[in-house]
Design an enzyme around this catalytic site. Structure first.
Site, PDB file in Angstrom:
ATOM      1  N   GLU A  15       0.876  -1.169   0.000  1.00  0.00           N
ATOM      2  CA  GLU A  15       0.000   0.000   0.000  1.00  0.00           C
ATOM      3  C   GLU A  15       0.907   1.210   0.000  1.00  0.00           C
ATOM      4  OE1 GLU A  15      -2.605   0.237   3.416  1.00  0.00           O
ATOM      5  OE2 GLU A  15      -3.152   2.321   2.961  1.00  0.00           O
ATOM      6  N   ASP A  39      -4.528  10.226   9.270  1.00  0.00           N
ATOM      7  CA  ASP A  39      -3.218   9.743   9.691  1.00  0.00           C
ATOM      8  C   ASP A  39      -2.788  10.278  11.041  1.00  0.00           C
ATOM      9  OD1 ASP A  39      -2.407   7.960   7.615  1.00  0.00           O
ATOM     10  OD2 ASP A  39      -2.387   9.703   6.283  1.00  0.00           O
TER      11      ASP A  39
END
EC number: 4.2.1.20
Lengths: 404, 261
Positions: free
Chosen positions: B49, B60
Site C-alpha cells: 500500500e 493519519d
C-alpha cells in the site's frame, strides 16, 4: 427555486461529503437531528430565548456618518453590530444552536477548531452554560497572536490544544479536530465554526447565522424605507458573510460583496484570497474553491487576521461566486488596518481585524456607488482580541511597559 | 502480474492470510522508498500500500504525518508515485495499491490519474476520504481501466452502507479496526472481529483489517477472522531507522501469517 431554499448537500457543483467512512454515521445523525430540531417549535423557543436574553439579540444597526465622511463615501453606511453580542462576535449564534443539538443527540463532550479564537470562545462559553466537556484546537501561530482569547477559553473551563503541525493555523486546527472526532465520535460532537466542511455543516451553520441578515433586512427597511444597495462582509470560511447575505439572496436589486483577505497582496504568495485566486478542489470534507498547488496540495494562506487565514471557503460561497449572485474581492492587510483605525477614531468603535476587511471593502464601494445608495456592512466582531496585533502594527504599546 | 484479490485469496489458501504493508512514497526520499517497498515485499509482505504524501491527511496519526510532511518538504510530486510503482514492480512481483486523499486524484484528473496508474503497473486505489456516495467519476474510471477500488468500512457503518461498500469495492474492503486514525495500539479492538463478521454477512470477498496493528502477534490474531492484516505506522517507524530495519520488521510481522493449526 428561490436561492434561499438550497439546503445542501450540494450547492451547484460544490459541497458534498468527502470524509472517512468512520464519520458518515455521525454526519447522518447530525443531519437528521438538525432536520428534526428545525421542525420542532420547542427547539426554536429555547434557542430564541437564549439569543434574546443571553446573546442580546437583535443586534443593533448603527449608521456611521463620521466614518462615511472620513473616507469620502458617497453612499450612507450602516453597520450590523454583531460585535455587541455576548462573547463579541457572530460566532455565538451558531454555537448555541449546535450546543442545543449536542444535548438533543445525548453527547457530553464537544470539540471545536478556532482561528482568531472567537469560535473557540463561543464554544467554551456554551460548554460552560450547558455543562459540556470542551476541547478547542487552535494553531500554535494563532495561540500566540490571539493569546487573550486562549486565556478566555481556559478561564471558561475549556482545554486549548495548540496545534503544531503544518502551517500551525486554522487549517491544521481543523485537521486535528477531525482526527479527534474520528476517534471519539461516540461521545463527542464537533461544533464546527463556519459554513465549510462536510454536509450538514455548511447548511446548518448557515441556518443558524441567517438571523443576522434577516434582522438587518428589517432594520434597513425600517430605517431607510428601502433595502440596501450593497451588502459587504468579510469572508474566511464565510459564516458571517452567509449570515448577512442569505436574507437578500432573492432580492436581485441588492448587490452582495464578500471581501477576502488579500494579505500582502494577491500577486504575492502571502494572502488568503481563496475565491479570487484559488480553483475548485476538496479540503476538509467539502468541494469548494481552494488555494492549492498544481498537484492539489493545500497552499498555506496568510492574513494579518487569524479568522480569515484559511485556504478554503464554504461551498455556498463558491456557488454564489460561480453563478455571479455575489462578488468576491480581496482586501490587503494594510487596507484593513487603515479601515480599523478610521472606524475607531471616527466613531469610537474598534472592529475585529476580520470585520475591518468588510469596512475596507465598503470604503471602495463608497467610491463606486452614489449618494442615494446605502451600504450595509457586517461588523462581525469587536477588536478587543486584536490589541496585541494592532498595538504592534500601530506602535501603540510603550516599550518595556507592563500592566499593573 | 498477480492481482490484489488473487494474491489475498492465494495467501489464505497457503497461509493464515495476507500481510499488507503501507509505506509513503518519497520517504525518506524517492530512492529509499522504492528500496524499502522492494525489501518488505522480499521479506514477506504480500501487497504494498503506497501512500501519496498530502498536506492535510486527516486519517493519519503522528508517525505517518511526520513522514509524509518530510517527503513534501523535500519536494515530493504526485508524478513521483508512478515512477516509484514502475521501479517497484520491475523488481518484485507484488501488487501495489495507492493510498491517496481524493484532492490529489481530482486535480490530476480522475481519468488521467487512472491511466497513469494502470500504465505504471499499479493495481488500484485506496481512498480514505472518498466514500462511494461521492465516487461517481472514480467508479467509471475504474470500470474502464479495471483498476481495483478499495473503500473503507467502519464499526459505525450501517448495514445499508456496508452493502454499498462491499458491492462497490474491488480487491478488498479496508476494514477499520477501531474508531480512530493510523498509529500503533496495544490492543486491536474487538470491533474489528464484529465488523468482519458483518461484512461476511454482506458477501464480502476479502476483508482486510487495518489501523493499530504493529506486531506479528496482532497479525496472527487478526488473520484468525480476516483475510488480510494491514500494517502502516510500525513499518514507517522502522524505515526511519533504515531500509534494513524495515525489512527486518516486515519479516518479523510476516511470521504472523503462518498457519497455526
Amino acid at each position: 427555486m428561490a436561492l434561499r431554499d438550497e439546503t445542501g448537500p450540494y450547492f451547484g457543483d460544490f459541497g458534498g461529503r468527502y470524509v472517512p467512512e468512520s464519520l458518515v454515521a455521525a454526519l447522518d445523525e447530525l443531519t437528521l437531528a438538525w432536520e428534526d430540531a428545525k421542525a420542532d417549535p420547542a427547539f426554536h423557543s429555547e434557542l430564541d430565548e437564549l439569543l434574546d436574553n443571553y446573546v442580546g439579540r437583535p443586534s443593533r444597526l448603527t449608521e456611521v456618518p463620521r466614518f462615511q465622511q472620513a473616507v469620502g463615501s458617497r453612499p450612507r453606511i450602516f453597520l450590523k453590530r454583531e460585535d455587541l453580542n455576548h462573547t463579541g462576535s457572530h460566532k455565538i449564534n451558531n454555537v448555541l444552536g449546535q450546543a442545543l443539538l449536542t444535548k438533543r443527540i445525548g453527547k457530553t463532550r464537544v470539540i471545536a477548531e478556532t482561528g482568531a479564537g472567537q469560535h473557540g470562545v463561543a464554544t467554551a462559553t456554551a460548554a460552560a452554560l450547558f455543562g459540556l466537556d470542551c476541547v478547542v484546537y487552535m494553531g500554535e501561530v494563532d495561540t500566540e497572536r490571539q493569546a487573550l482569547n486562549v486565556a478566555r477559553m481556559r478561564l471558561l473551563g475549556a482545554e486549548v490544544v495548540a496545534v503544531k503541525a503544518g502551517s500551525r493555523t486554522l487549517k491544521d486546527a481543523i485537521n486535528d479536530a477531525m482526527r479527534d472526532w474520528v476517534t471519539n465520535v461516540e461521545t463527542t460532537n464537533y461544533i464546527f465554526g463556519t459554513v465549510a466542511g462536510p454536509h450538514p455543516f455548511p447548511a446548518m451553520v448557515r441556518d443558524l447565522q441567517k438571523v443576522v441578515g434577516e434582522e438587518a433586512r428589517e432594520q434597513m427597511l425600517a430605517r431607510t424605507g428601502a433595502l440596501p444597495t450593497a451588502v459587504a462582509a468579510c469572508v474566511g470560511g464565510g459564516s458571517n458573510a452567509i449570515g448577512i447575505f442569505h436574507a437578500f439572496l432573492d432580492d436581485p436589486g441588492v448587490a452582495l460583496f464578500g471581501f477576502e483577505a488579500g494579505g500582502e497582496g494577491v500577486d504575492t504568495p502571502r494572502h488568503a484570497a481563496t475565491i479570487t485566486k484559488g480553483r475548485p478542489g476538496v479540503l476538509h470534507g467539502t468541494n469548494s474553491f481552494l488555494l492549492q498547488d498544481e498537484d492539489g496540495q493545500t497552499i498555506e494562506s496568510h492574513s494579518i487576521s487569524a479568522g480569515l487565514d484559511y485556504p478554503g471557503v464554504g461551498p455556498e460561497h463558491a456557488w454564489l461566486a460561480d453563478t455571479g449572485r455575489a462578488s468576491y474581492r480581496a482586501v490587503t492587510d494594510a487596507e484593513a488596518m487603515d479601515a480599523l483605525l478610521t472606524l475607531s477614531r471616527s466613531e469610537g468603535i474598534i472592529p475585529a481585524i476580520e470585520s475591518a476587511h468588510a469596512l475596507a471593502g465598503a470604503i471602495r464601494l463608497g467610491q463606486e456607488l452614489g449618494e442615494d445608495d446605502t451600504v450595509l456592512v457586517s461588523l462581525s466582531g469587536r477588536g478587543d482580541k486584536d490589541m496585541t496585533t494592532a498595538g504592534e502594527y500601530f506602535r501603540l504599546i510603550d516599550e518595556g511597559a507592563t500592566q499593573s | 502480474m498477480t492481482g490484489v484479490s488473487e494474491r489475498i485469496i492465494q495467501r489464505n489458501a497457503d497461509a493464515a492470510g495476507a500481510l499488507i504493508g503501507y509505506l509513503p512514497v518519497g520517504f525518506p526520499d524517492l530512492d529509499r522508498s522504492v528500496d524499502a517497498a522492494v525489501a518488505i515485499a522480499e521479506s514477506g509482505v504480500d501487497v504494498i500500500e503506497l501512500g501519496i504524501p498530502y498536506s492535510d491527511p486527516v486519517m493519519d496519526g503522528p508517525v505517518i504525518q511526520a513522514a509524509t510532511q518530510r517527503a513534501l518538504n523535500a519536494g515530493f510530486h504526485v508524478s513521483d508515485t508512478f515512477e516509484a510503482i514502475r521501479r517497484i514492480t520491475a523488481q518484485v512481483d507484488v501488487p501495489v495499491l495507492v493510498m491517496t486523499y481524493w484532492n490529489l486524484v481530482r486535480q490530476r484528473g480522475v481519468d488521467r490519474f487512472a491511466d497513469e496508474l494502470l500504465e505504471s503497473g499499479g493495481s488500484g486505489l485506496i481512498t480514505p476520504d472518498l466514500i462511494p456516495d461521492e465516487a461517481g467519476d472514480w467508479l467509471a474510471a475504474s470500470e474502464r481501466t479495471g483498476l481495483d477500488r478499495v473503500f473503507l468500512a467502519a464499526p459505525s457503518s450501517t448495514d445499508a452502507r456496508l452493502d454499498t461498500v462491499v458491492s462497490e469495492s474491488r480487491g478488498f474492503v479496508y476494514t477499520v479496526s477501531t474508531m480512530g486514525i493510523t498509529g500503533a495500539r496495544s490492543d486491536v479492538d474487538s470491533a474489528a472481529r464484529t465488523l468482519v463478521g458483518r461484512l461476511r454477512a454482506h458477501g464480502v470477498e476479502n476483508a482486510c483489517v487495518g489501523l493499530g496493528i504493529s506486531t506479528a502477534e496482532q497479525v496472527a490474531q487478526v488473520l484468525e477472522y480476516a483475510d488480510g492484516a494491514i500494517v502502516g505506522s510500525a513499518l514507517v517507524s522502522a524505515l526511519e531507522r533504515g531500509v534494513d530495519e524495515v525489512a527486518r520488521v516486515a519479516a518479523e510481522l510476516a511470521t504472523g501469517t503462518a498457519r497455526t493449526s
